[in-house]
Design a protein around this motif. Structure first.
Motif, PDB file in Angstrom:
ATOM      1  N   ARG A  30      53.656  23.554  33.455  1.00  0.00           N
ATOM      2  CA  ARG A  30      54.681  23.319  34.469  1.00  0.00           C
ATOM      3  C   ARG A  30      55.135  24.615  35.134  1.00  0.00           C
TER       4      ARG A  30
ATOM      5  N   GLY B  68      46.634  17.706  36.376  1.00  0.00           N
ATOM      6  CA  GLY B  68      47.856  16.955  36.147  1.00  0.00           C
ATOM      7  C   GLY B  68      47.722  15.885  35.085  1.00  0.00           C
ATOM      8  N   GLY B  69      46.510  15.699  34.559  1.00  0.00           N
ATOM      9  CA  GLY B  69      46.284  14.704  33.524  1.00  0.00           C
ATOM     10  C   GLY B  69      45.746  13.384  34.036  1.00  0.00           C
TER      11      GLY B  69
ATOM     12  N   LEU C  59      51.822  18.699  40.108  1.00  0.00           N
ATOM     13  CA  LEU C  59      50.487  18.792  39.526  1.00  0.00           C
ATOM     14  C   LEU C  59      49.750  17.483  39.771  1.00  0.00           C
TER      15      LEU C  59
ATOM     16  N   PHE D 228      51.057  15.267  24.942  1.00  0.00           N
ATOM     17  CA  PHE D 228      50.996  15.392  26.396  1.00  0.00           C
ATOM     18  C   PHE D 228      52.252  16.058  26.953  1.00  0.00           C
TER      19      PHE D 228
ATOM     20  N   GLU E 198      54.921  14.150  37.910  1.00  0.00           N
ATOM     21  CA  GLU E 198      54.996  14.343  36.461  1.00  0.00           C
ATOM     22  C   GLU E 198      55.275  13.012  35.760  1.00  0.00           C
TER      23      GLU E 198
ATOM     24  N   TRP F  35      49.222   8.605  31.005  1.00  0.00           N
ATOM     25  CA  TRP F  35      48.910   8.925  29.608  1.00  0.00           C
ATOM     26  C   TRP F  35      49.219   7.719  28.721  1.00  0.00           C
TER      27      TRP F  35
ATOM     28  N   ALA G 156      52.141  10.962  35.764  1.00  0.00           N
ATOM     29  CA  ALA G 156      51.202  11.445  34.759  1.00  0.00           C
ATOM     30  C   ALA G 156      51.578  10.937  33.369  1.00  0.00           C
ATOM     31  N   ARG G 157      52.860  10.895  33.069  1.00  0.00           N
ATOM     32  CA  ARG G 157      53.284  10.360  31.765  1.00  0.00           C
ATOM     33  C   ARG G 157      52.937   8.881  31.643  1.00  0.00           C
TER      34      ARG G 157
ATOM     35  N   TYR H  56      51.683  19.632  26.663  1.00  0.00           N
ATOM     36  CA  TYR H  56      50.691  20.020  27.676  1.00  0.00           C
ATOM     37  C   TYR H  56      51.362  20.201  29.029  1.00  0.00           C
ATOM     38  N   GLN H  57      52.187  19.226  29.420  1.00  0.00           N
ATOM     39  CA  GLN H  57      52.875  19.325  30.703  1.00  0.00           C
ATOM     40  C   GLN H  57      53.813  20.529  30.741  1.00  0.00           C
TER      41      GLN H  57
END
Length: 399
Positions: free
Chosen positions: A261, A272-273, A267, A253, A309, A316, A312-313, A256-257
């Motif tokens: 970015r 943005g996931g 995002l 991931f 961001e 995940w 999003a982490r 991916y970011q």
């Protein structure tokens, strides 16, 4: 607003008027009515051609309030069908169609907020440049455009075709059928989704958890015809939708970011996931993010981007359980046997099922899902968990 967008200044520019972008604009309007917000959508309508569904408990009170102004269809309960059994559950279920999404946003947002038919050429931390050359400067830019296949993510695919049908007489279906998996499997986990939208209106969707992203329109349309014939539900076709969504089982991931970015640009949405990796649900996460963005809307653009961001982490990280189950679905179960996993799952408690779809499974929920007689081979399951899975790199369609 559909006229030419001249060079202008706004506080927050939102690129993409789908579910995520539209809800962010709405949450900003509610919490910061004086803030200048510009919502840019390449199509002529907000929300595209989609239908979103969710359980009542997927949202908290603030989330339900955000969606209160949308015209929705609601049911007290739903059912599932598998080769081994049928079951009715009492959970409240909701569905929202994109035309109603578009209409509500146009009622509530100011006229100078919505700009449809506007394709973006480039975006950066200081604004957006449109294909017609117009420049919109902004304090913050939020990219909510659709996600695209990416080599850093792995998994399978959810392929679907939906049809909106008006029957010549009342169909008699009172509650949704969320999964009718008592159908031929055709080399994937296949189920049919049926929503009674009115006494003589139905939305019927044929869905496949497949190894390939091929969407064969002719084959799927023919199977919907046969399903409607078998249940005496044929009628006038008044609409429909098709789609190919990734079912994420793993990947890098962070890479991916990094690939997506643009420094200083936030995002959001699926791009943005923020998606359920196994079910592809997005609505609960889109609502949650919209409210979070509205709460911190006065941050500088770079800080807002960093905030999204980091969210999003965390998303995940907390959805790893569902990626593991997806690995088992695609790697441990033969395509024609994949229905057994969901057949076992839907015997569990309604609360557990709802929390699963909302991405809010408790530790006890996860233990319950994994205990008992497994629906797949233990050896194949171990092999699936040790394997990397296929990269999510392309989607294709057949006429």
């Amino acid at each position: 607003m559909n006229g030419r967008t001249s060079d202008r200044r706004t506080e927050i520019a939102i690129v993409g008027g789908g579910l995520a972008g539209g809800l962010i604009a709405l949450a900003l309007r509610r919490q910061h009515p004086e803030m200048q917000v510009t919502l840019l959508e390449a199509g002529e309508a907000l929300g595209g051609n989609h239908r979103w569904s969710w359980f009542d408990d997927d949202l908290d009170a603030a989330g339900r309030e955000l969606l209160a102004g949308f015209r929705k269809t609601r049911w007290n309960g739903y059912s599932v069908r598998f080769p081994a059994y049928r079951r009715r559950l009492d959970s409240r279920y909701n569905s929202l169609a994109s035309p109603d999404f578009d209409a509500a946003l146009r009622r509530e947002l100011s006229q100078d907020t919505i700009h449809t038919g506007k394709r973006v050429a480039t975006l950066d931390a200081k604004g957006v440049t449109l294909e017609d050359g117009a420049r919109i400067s902004a304090r913050a830019v939020i990219d909510c455009r659709d996600a695209s296949p990416n080599r850093h993510l792995r998994g399978g695919w959810q392929v679907f075709m939906g049809r909106h049908v008006r029957t010549p007489r009342p169909h008699g279906i009172e509650q949704p059928v969320i999964m009718d998996a008592a159908v031929s499997q055709h080399g994937a986990y296949r189920f049919v989704y049926v929503l009674p939208l009115g006494a003589s209106e139905l939305f019927v969707e044929d869905t496949y958890y497949a190894d390939s992203p091929v969407l064969d329109r002719s084959a799927l349309s023919g199977r919907i015809d046969r399903y409607l014939d078998a249940h005496r539900l044929q009628g006038e076709i008044v609409g429909g939708e098709t789609g190919v969504l990734p079912v994420i089982t793993g990947g890098d991931f962070a890479a991916y970011q990094a690939e997506l970015r643009t420094e200083g640009v936030a995002l959001a949405g699926a791009r943005g996931g923020f998606v359920h990796p196994l079910t592809s649900y997005t609505l609960p996460f889109a609502v949650e993010n919209a409210l979070a963005i509205a709460a911190d809307a006065e941050l500088p653009g770079e800080q807002l981007a960093a905030l999204l961001e980091a969210r999003a982490r965390r998303h995940w990280s907390r959805t790893g359980f569902y990626r593991m189950l997806g690995s088992m679905l695609f790697g441990a179960a033969r395509p024609e046997e994949r229905y057994r996993i969901f057949q076992r799952f839907y015997r569990l408690s309604p609360g557990l099922i709802e929390r699963f779809y909302a991405g809010q499974s408790h530790l006890a929920d996860k233990a319950r899902v994994l205990t008992g007689k497994p629906p797949v081979s233990i050896f194949r399951a171990i092999g699936a968990l040790l394997g990397k899975g296929a990269p999510l790199v392309a989607d294709r369609e057949q006429a």
